[in-house]
Design an enzyme around this catalytic site. Structure first.
Site, PDB file in Angstrom:
ATOM      1  CD  GLU A 287      23.826  14.498 -20.630  1.00  0.00           C
ATOM      2  OE1 GLU A 287      22.715  14.381 -21.171  1.00  0.00           O
ATOM      3  OE2 GLU A 287      24.196  13.784 -19.662  1.00  0.00           O
TER       4      GLU A 287
ATOM      5  CG  ASP B  26      24.078  11.073 -16.904  1.00  0.00           C
ATOM      6  OD1 ASP B  26      23.295  12.009 -16.664  1.00  0.00           O
ATOM      7  OD2 ASP B  26      24.093  10.457 -17.987  1.00  0.00           O
TER       8      ASP B  26
ATOM      9  CG  HIS C 141      18.573  13.099 -24.978  1.00  0.00           C
ATOM     10  ND1 HIS C 141      17.936  13.937 -24.075  1.00  0.00           N
ATOM     11  CD2 HIS C 141      19.617  12.559 -24.294  1.00  0.00           C
ATOM     12  CE1 HIS C 141      18.557  13.902 -22.908  1.00  0.00           C
ATOM     13  NE2 HIS C 141      19.595  13.082 -23.004  1.00  0.00           N
TER      14      HIS C 141
ATOM     15  CG  ASP D 261      20.666  14.606 -19.024  1.00  0.00           C
ATOM     16  OD1 ASP D 261      21.517  14.087 -18.281  1.00  0.00           O
ATOM     17  OD2 ASP D 261      20.216  14.041 -20.040  1.00  0.00           O
TER      18      ASP D 261
ATOM     19  CG  HIS E 179      15.774  10.437 -22.947  1.00  0.00           C
ATOM     20  ND1 HIS E 179      15.965   9.119 -22.619  1.00  0.00           N
ATOM     21  CD2 HIS E 179      16.981  11.027 -22.755  1.00  0.00           C
ATOM     22  CE1 HIS E 179      17.218   8.913 -22.247  1.00  0.00           C
ATOM     23  NE2 HIS E 179      17.854  10.072 -22.324  1.00  0.00           N
TER      24      HIS E 179
ATOM     25  CG  HIS F  79      21.031   3.804 -19.332  1.00  0.00           C
ATOM     26  ND1 HIS F  79      19.956   3.548 -20.150  1.00  0.00           N
ATOM     27  CD2 HIS F  79      21.547   4.987 -19.760  1.00  0.00           C
ATOM     28  CE1 HIS F  79      19.817   4.536 -21.028  1.00  0.00           C
ATOM     29  NE2 HIS F  79      20.779   5.421 -20.806  1.00  0.00           N
TER      30      HIS F  79
ATOM     31  CE1 TYR G 160      30.522   6.138 -21.670  1.00  0.00           C
ATOM     32  CE2 TYR G 160      30.298   6.012 -24.055  1.00  0.00           C
ATOM     33  CZ  TYR G 160      29.987   6.620 -22.853  1.00  0.00           C
ATOM     34  OH  TYR G 160      29.145   7.703 -22.834  1.00  0.00           O
TER      35      TYR G 160
ATOM     36  CG  ASP H 113      -0.218  -0.102   2.532  1.00  0.00           C
ATOM     37  OD1 ASP H 113       1.019  -0.285   2.514  1.00  0.00           O
ATOM     38  OD2 ASP H 113      -0.879   0.006   3.585  1.00  0.00           O
TER      39      ASP H 113
ATOM     40  CD  GLU I  70      23.744  12.400 -23.561  1.00  0.00           C
ATOM     41  OE1 GLU I  70      24.136  11.566 -22.724  1.00  0.00           O
ATOM     42  OE2 GLU I  70      22.567  12.781 -23.642  1.00  0.00           O
TER      43      GLU I  70
ATOM     44  NE  ARG J 227      26.915   9.977 -20.446  1.00  0.00           N
ATOM     45  CZ  ARG J 227      26.937   8.794 -19.857  1.00  0.00           C
ATOM     46  NH1 ARG J 227      27.622   7.782 -20.387  1.00  0.00           N
ATOM     47  NH2 ARG J 227      26.290   8.608 -18.710  1.00  0.00           N
TER      48      ARG J 227
ATOM     49  CG  HIS K  59      25.881   7.048 -26.259  1.00  0.00           C
ATOM     50  ND1 HIS K  59      25.951   8.418 -26.397  1.00  0.00           N
ATOM     51  CD2 HIS K  59      26.892   6.718 -25.398  1.00  0.00           C
ATOM     52  CE1 HIS K  59      26.937   8.896 -25.668  1.00  0.00           C
ATOM     53  NE2 HIS K  59      27.540   7.883 -25.050  1.00  0.00           N
TER      54      HIS K  59
END
Length: 447
Positions: free
Chosen positions: A402, A254, A348, A265, A355, A237, A382, A32, A378, A400, A344
């Site tokens: 961004e 990130d 975006h 972002d 996104h 991710h 890697y 609940d 970004e 990375r 990638h």
């Protein structure tokens, strides 16, 4: 802002049209216990109403209906004692500027009356099972009443073709909210840089960012933070955030704040001990150069796909410099030889959703950028720990960078420019004194 958005959508409707937009409902986390409520983005964009279970009704040229109306939870002192004060219909008209407002339990009666006059219905099927079922049942019933002069609407239209194009082009009022989300996001990254040290847990920095976002007035995070030490940065991710940070590793952070339902972002990659190693510097400079070149492309008229192509070209040259590939840049790009280490897209859209809504292509072709659009830039590289194709000093390293970029009539505005990004600025931020939230010094005992 929200009234303006409703008016603009109404301008796309014809006489005899109605449009129905349901808001979000509470979602159960377990048993609940509910997840924290977050409003559905399209509904928020048009209403500014932050209570659950609302429904927006726009009507153009429908007798007996004002152009903008909303269904809301009724005032209920007993229930409000448990879950908070509700606007109710009168509050919705007074505070949100709606011409009409009804209790939610009047939804089916009012919609039935509107449907009987509607020539077309704007509604997105598949997102609200209750209204989906009601509409199917009602339209089927209307088909059986043609001898009574009742006819079903001629068409069911997908509203997001218009609405998401509107959301893609930010107004100045929206940009002001996005600047606040960006500023909170920047503050979280600066705080993290100043506090990171070997032996800390990734989860501590996640908590620090979340605290900073909320303390500054945001509603919290725009998405679960990626706090990836060392080789964890090679998981795009990664968000378990449960490892200890090691001396000599990099940390890829990130994280972005949400303010007024608009997202920030940002990604920065910085040394856990405050100083980049020579190998880390070499890779970082490649990614930094790729991002700088891609951001330079961000201006009206640039084809969206050219941003990615620009970043790829710089990264491809960098892979040669780093000794990962030997082929020419043209060959690396044409055969996508870079993809094992850059898999990638570079950008975006960003806005109410991290996104965000809006098409990237017109038909088969990437669309050109226009003033008011907002996007991330970004690029990254890697190198997995077990990747023997790359020189040993590079393995286990993910970088990375961004930022959030607003397209302006004369070029662009980097909304997140204040987050340290050059090697010199990052190292200075890592060595800066910045107060940490109070900690519990006493040992916690579980009895």
């Amino acid at each position: 802002m929200f009234t303006t958005h409703r008016r603009k959508f109404l301008d796309s409707m014809d006489d005899g049209d109605i449009a129905i937009f349901p808001g979000a409902s509470p979602a159960i986390r377990n048993h609940d216990v509910e997840y924290p409520f977050r409003q559905q983005a399209d509904y928020w964009y048009l209403s500014g109403h932050d209570e659950p279970d609302g429904v927006l009704l726009l009507a153009k040229g429908i007798e007996g209906f004002s152009e903008d109306g909303i269904f809301v939870l009724p005032k209920d002192p007993a229930q409000e004692t448990w879950t908070g004060i509700r606007l109710g219909p009168e509050g919705a008209k007074q505070e949100l500027g709606f011409s009409s407002a009804w209790n939610l339990d009047e939804l089916e009666t009012v919609l039935t009356e509107a449907l009987q006059q509607a020539r077309r219905v704007w509604y997105r099927l598949g997102e609200n099972q209750t209204i989906d079922s009601f509409l199917v049942k009602q339209l089927s019933s209307m088909r059986m009443k043609t001898r009574l002069g009742i006819h079903p609407p001629e068409a069911l239209l997908e509203p997001t073709h218009v609405l998401h194009e509107m959301r893609l082009h930010k107004s100045e009022a929206e940009v002001e909210v996005m600047r606040k989300a960006a500023a909170l996001s920047v503050e979280g990254h600066i705080m993290a840089m100043a506090q990171t040290s070997p032996g800390m847990g990734e989860w501590e920095l996640q908590a620090l960012c979340d605290y900073t976002f909320r303390r500054g007035g945001g509603s919290g995070w725009a998405y679960p933070a990626i706090v990836a030490g060392g080789a964890n940065a090679c998981i795009l991710h990664y968000n378990t955030n449960q490892e200890l940070l090691k001396d000599g590793d990099l940390l890829l952070l990130d994280a972005g704040a949400e303010y007024g339902c608009y997202a920030g972002d940002i990604t920065r990659t910085f040394p856990v001990n405050g100083k980049y190693t020579p190998a880390q510097r070499d890779v970082y400079e490649v990614v930094f150069a790729a991002q700088a070149a891609a951001i330079e492309k961000c201006r009206p008229g640039t084809i969206f796909g050219d941003i990615h192509a620009t970043a790829v070209a710089v990264l491809s040259e960098g892979l040669r410099t780093l000794g990962v590939l030997k082929q020419s840049v043209d060959e690396i790009v044409a055969e996508e030889l870079y993809r094992p280490w850059y898999m990638h897209q570079t950008s975006h859209w960003i806005g109410l959703d991290v996104h965000d809504a809006g098409r990237y292509r017109n038909g088969d072709n990437w669309r050109p950028l226009a003033a008011g659009m907002a996007l991330t830039v970004e690029p990254g590289l890697y190198f997995a720990s077990d990747d023997e194709r790359v020189p040993a000093p590079l393995r286990g390293m993910g970088i990375r960078i961004e930022d959030d970029i607003l397209i302006t009539p004369g070029g662009h505005e980097n909304l997140t420019l204040a987050a340290p990004k050059t090697i010199e600025d990052v190292e200075a931020a890592c060595s800066a004194e910045r107060a940490m939230p109070a900690t519990i010094d006493a040992e916690l005992m579980v009895k």
